[in-house]
Design a protein around this motif. Structure first.
Motif, PDB file in Angstrom:
ATOM      1  N   UNK A  62       0.868  -1.175   0.000  1.00 44.19           N
ATOM      2  CA  UNK A  62       0.000   0.000   0.000  1.00 44.19           C
ATOM      3  C   UNK A  62       0.902   1.220   0.000  1.00 44.19           C
ATOM      4  N   UNK A  63       0.592   2.201  -0.857  1.00 46.62           N
ATOM      5  CA  UNK A  63       1.414   3.409  -0.959  1.00 46.62           C
ATOM      6  C   UNK A  63       0.584   4.648  -0.652  1.00 46.62           C
ATOM      7  N   UNK A  64       1.237   5.668  -0.129  1.00 48.16           N
ATOM      8  CA  UNK A  64       0.529   6.894   0.173  1.00 48.16           C
ATOM      9  C   UNK A  64       1.437   8.108   0.233  1.00 48.16           C
ATOM     10  N   UNK A  65       0.800   9.253   0.385  1.00 51.85           N
ATOM     11  CA  UNK A  65       1.475  10.548   0.445  1.00 51.85           C
ATOM     12  C   UNK A  65       0.921  11.309   1.653  1.00 51.85           C
ATOM     13  N   UNK A  66       1.798  11.743   2.549  1.00 50.32           N
ATOM     14  CA  UNK A  66       1.415  12.581   3.684  1.00 50.32           C
ATOM     15  C   UNK A  66       1.849  14.011   3.388  1.00 50.32           C
ATOM     16  N   UNK A  67       0.922  14.967   3.502  1.00 53.57           N
ATOM     17  CA  UNK A  67       1.282  16.367   3.302  1.00 53.57           C
ATOM     18  C   UNK A  67       1.026  17.152   4.578  1.00 53.57           C
ATOM     19  N   UNK A  68       1.874  18.144   4.826  1.00 55.35           N
ATOM     20  CA  UNK A  68       1.718  19.042   5.966  1.00 55.35           C
ATOM     21  C   UNK A  68       1.189  20.362   5.419  1.00 55.35           C
ATOM     22  N   UNK A  69      -0.029  20.726   5.832  1.00 59.07           N
ATOM     23  CA  UNK A  69      -0.731  21.880   5.270  1.00 59.07           C
ATOM     24  C   UNK A  69      -0.830  22.986   6.312  1.00 59.07           C
ATOM     25  N   UNK A  70      -0.428  24.191   5.933  1.00 63.12           N
ATOM     26  CA  UNK A  70      -0.519  25.353   6.817  1.00 63.12           C
ATOM     27  C   UNK A  70      -1.536  26.333   6.250  1.00 63.12           C
ATOM     28  N   UNK A  71      -2.408  26.843   7.114  1.00 59.53           N
ATOM     29  CA  UNK A  71      -3.410  27.813   6.681  1.00 59.53           C
ATOM     30  C   UNK A  71      -3.109  29.171   7.304  1.00 59.53           C
ATOM     31  N   UNK A  72      -3.638  30.216   6.688  1.00 59.31           N
ATOM     32  CA  UNK A  72      -3.470  31.550   7.217  1.00 59.31           C
ATOM     33  C   UNK A  72      -2.045  32.050   7.184  1.00 59.31           C
ATOM     34  N   UNK A  73      -1.303  31.648   6.173  1.00 60.46           N
ATOM     35  CA  UNK A  73       0.103  32.021   6.086  1.00 60.46           C
ATOM     36  C   UNK A  73       0.267  33.360   5.389  1.00 60.46           C
ATOM     37  N   UNK A  74       1.123  34.197   5.947  1.00 56.90           N
ATOM     38  CA  UNK A  74       1.486  35.451   5.299  1.00 56.90           C
ATOM     39  C   UNK A  74       2.892  35.338   4.748  1.00 56.90           C
ATOM     40  N   UNK A  75       3.044  35.721   3.471  1.00 59.30           N
ATOM     41  CA  UNK A  75       4.327  35.602   2.793  1.00 59.30           C
ATOM     42  C   UNK A  75       4.839  36.993   2.444  1.00 59.30           C
ATOM     43  N   UNK A  76       6.067  37.349   2.857  1.00 58.18           N
ATOM     44  CA  UNK A  76       6.595  38.659   2.483  1.00 58.18           C
ATOM     45  C   UNK A  76       6.865  38.735   0.995  1.00 58.18           C
ATOM     46  N   UNK A  77       6.549  39.876   0.385  1.00 59.43           N
ATOM     47  CA  UNK A  77       6.766  40.041  -1.047  1.00 59.43           C
ATOM     48  C   UNK A  77       6.844  41.512  -1.400  1.00 59.43           C
ATOM     49  N   UNK A  78       6.823  41.789  -2.685  1.00 61.88           N
ATOM     50  CA  UNK A  78       6.882  43.164  -3.173  1.00 61.88           C
ATOM     51  C   UNK A  78       5.732  43.414  -4.129  1.00 61.88           C
ATOM     52  N   UNK A  79       5.313  44.661  -4.216  1.00 58.81           N
ATOM     53  CA  UNK A  79       4.320  45.061  -5.212  1.00 58.81           C
ATOM     54  C   UNK A  79       5.043  45.399  -6.503  1.00 58.81           C
ATOM     55  N   UNK A  80       4.689  44.744  -7.580  1.00 56.52           N
ATOM     56  CA  UNK A  80       5.350  45.014  -8.848  1.00 56.52           C
ATOM     57  C   UNK A  80       6.544  44.104  -9.055  1.00 56.52           C
ATOM     58  N   UNK A  81       7.464  44.543  -9.933  1.00 62.12           N
ATOM     59  CA  UNK A  81       8.634  43.743 -10.278  1.00 62.12           C
ATOM     60  C   UNK A  81       9.901  44.526  -9.968  1.00 62.12           C
ATOM     61  N   UNK A  82      11.026  43.854 -10.065  1.00 62.57           N
ATOM     62  CA  UNK A  82      12.319  44.503  -9.800  1.00 62.57           C
ATOM     63  C   UNK A  82      12.824  45.270 -11.028  1.00 62.57           C
ATOM     64  N   UNK A  83      12.059  45.296 -12.113  1.00 66.03           N
ATOM     65  CA  UNK A  83      12.486  45.969 -13.338  1.00 66.03           C
ATOM     66  C   UNK A  83      11.902  47.376 -13.463  1.00 66.03           C
ATOM     67  N   UNK A  84      11.560  47.985 -12.360  1.00 72.15           N
ATOM     68  CA  UNK A  84      10.973  49.320 -12.399  1.00 72.15           C
ATOM     69  C   UNK A  84      12.038  50.391 -12.129  1.00 72.15           C
ATOM     70  N   UNK A  85      11.912  51.521 -12.783  1.00 72.16           N
ATOM     71  CA  UNK A  85      12.811  52.659 -12.533  1.00 72.16           C
ATOM     72  C   UNK A  85      12.238  53.511 -11.405  1.00 72.16           C
ATOM     73  N   UNK A  86      12.332  52.987 -10.200  1.00 65.20           N
ATOM     74  CA  UNK A  86      11.826  53.688  -9.024  1.00 65.20           C
ATOM     75  C   UNK A  86      12.897  53.629  -7.939  1.00 65.20           C
ATOM     76  N   UNK A  87      12.869  54.559  -6.971  1.00 68.26           N
ATOM     77  CA  UNK A  87      13.920  54.604  -5.948  1.00 68.26           C
ATOM     78  C   UNK A  87      14.010  53.344  -5.098  1.00 68.26           C
ATOM     79  N   UNK A  88      12.865  52.746  -4.765  1.00 66.02           N
ATOM     80  CA  UNK A  88      12.885  51.544  -3.923  1.00 66.02           C
ATOM     81  C   UNK A  88      11.603  50.758  -4.125  1.00 66.02           C
ATOM     82  N   UNK A  89      11.654  49.494  -3.720  1.00 68.84           N
ATOM     83  CA  UNK A  89      10.492  48.605  -3.819  1.00 68.84           C
ATOM     84  C   UNK A  89       9.732  48.597  -2.503  1.00 68.84           C
TER      85      UNK A  89
END
Length: 331
Positions: free
Chosen positions: A80-107
């Motif tokens: 018998x074979x199986x897969x166990x997954x660990x699932x997290x809910x309500x996670x906040x992930x740090x990121x940026x608005x837009x892309x790094x290819x913008x001509x702006x002073x900072x992200x």
């Protein structure tokens, strides 16, 4: 289309410790029987409902789930074979608005929340069970101990285990030393905890890489969660604890020796490279526990589930043919 490639995964061997379980215990048969049951008059069989196969093991809002399984038509066969997954809910992930290819002073940095209809998979473990023989591929946050705890919870909920009974999956220790006089442990360093993690009872530290951490070895040696937590809190932010342990076996004031099987349970969750055994000679690093690396098809760095399960079964059959494990695949 996601890129298809291959990555190397370590397939490990474990076996069920049956000494404290009922006579004739067979993990595969018991697990398959439970999956075919209904948990209540109005509930479907566990095999058809992922909702009924989730376990809140850490009590932190995350769940371990028995997710993908081999075809039910094969469950009465040799494996018998199986897969166990660990699932997290309500996670906040740090990121940026837009892309790094913008001509702006900072992200601008921002926290992006995963919506209610989506969850983060924090770890994936694949396993195969043939009777009381187990092969597995661990994930970063879904380890062998996770499978033990999940199976224990599942069997206790189904009243197949008494309170206090547990599924333990020792590793098979290879080598030629018949008796062991001491054991050397070199675990991964334990990083300082963040303030948000200091109140948690489990996951006392995040390891760098795979294998047991110093804190986990201290727990193995008898330290309780409060003692380990206090030690962790004393480590400066950005710091870590490193350790080398020499475990001696004594009888009275004299040195003693124990057989190999006696330590298989104790070292089951330690990385191969962390273990050294000393008797009439020494053995160390890389070949201690029965395991084998395999190249397995993956998509976007995730193992293909069917390929992972097939690889585990193939390696277990190879071990049986070589006499490394006493497993009958002609069931």
């Amino acid at each position: 289309m996601a890129k298809v490639s291959k990555k190397t995964a370590s397939i490990q061997y474990r076996y069920v410790k049956t000494e404290d379980l009922f006579t004739g215990f067979d993990l595969q048969d018991v697990l398959v029987d439970i999956l075919r049951r209904s948990s209540g008059a109005d509930d479907p069989a566990l095999s058809t409902s992922v909702r009924l196969r989730k376990k809140d093991l850490d009590q932190d809002g995350s769940f371990f789930v028995l997710n993908q399984m081999s075809n039910e038509a094969t469950w009465d066969g040799p494996v018998f074979c199986g897969q166990i997954i660990h699932v997290k809910k309500g996670v906040e992930i740090p990121g940026i608005n837009g892309t790094v290819d913008q001509d702006i002073p900072s992200l601008k940095l921002a926290n992006f929340s995963v919506g209610k209809e989506n969850s983060i998979v924090d770890g994936i473990l694949y396993f195969a069970i043939a009777g009381n023989h187990v092969g597995l591929i661990e994930g970063q946050k879904a380890r062998g101990r996770s499978l033990e705890r999940f199976l224990t919870s599942m069997l206790q909920d189904a009243e197949e285990l008494e309170p206090g009974e547990a599924i333990l999956l020792p590793a098979k220790i290879q080598g030629k030393l018949p008796e062991i006089r001491s054991m050397k442990l070199l675990p991964k360093r334990s990083a300082a905890q963040s303030a948000s993690n200091r109140t948690k009872q489990r996951s006392l530290a995040e390891a760098k890489g795979n294998g047991a951490t110093v804190f986990e070895v201290l727990e193995l040696l008898g330290w309780n969660h409060e003692e380990i937590g206090a030690l962790s809190e004393s480590v400066p932010e950005g710091g870590w604890i490193e350790g080398a342990f020499n475990v001696l076996f004594k009888h009275g004031k004299s040195r003693a020796a124990i057989n190999r099987k006696a330590i298989e349970e104790a070292v089951r969750n330690l990385d191969n490279s962390s273990i050294g055994l000393v008797g009439n000679g020494s053995e160390k690093g890389g070949h201690m526990k029965l395991s084998e690396p395999r190249s397995i098809e993956c998509t976007s760095d995730m193992l293909n589930p069917d390929a992972a399960m097939q690889a585990i079964v193939k390696v277990m059959k190879k071990w049986a043919q070589l006499g490394h494990i006493d497993c009958d695949f002609n069931k």
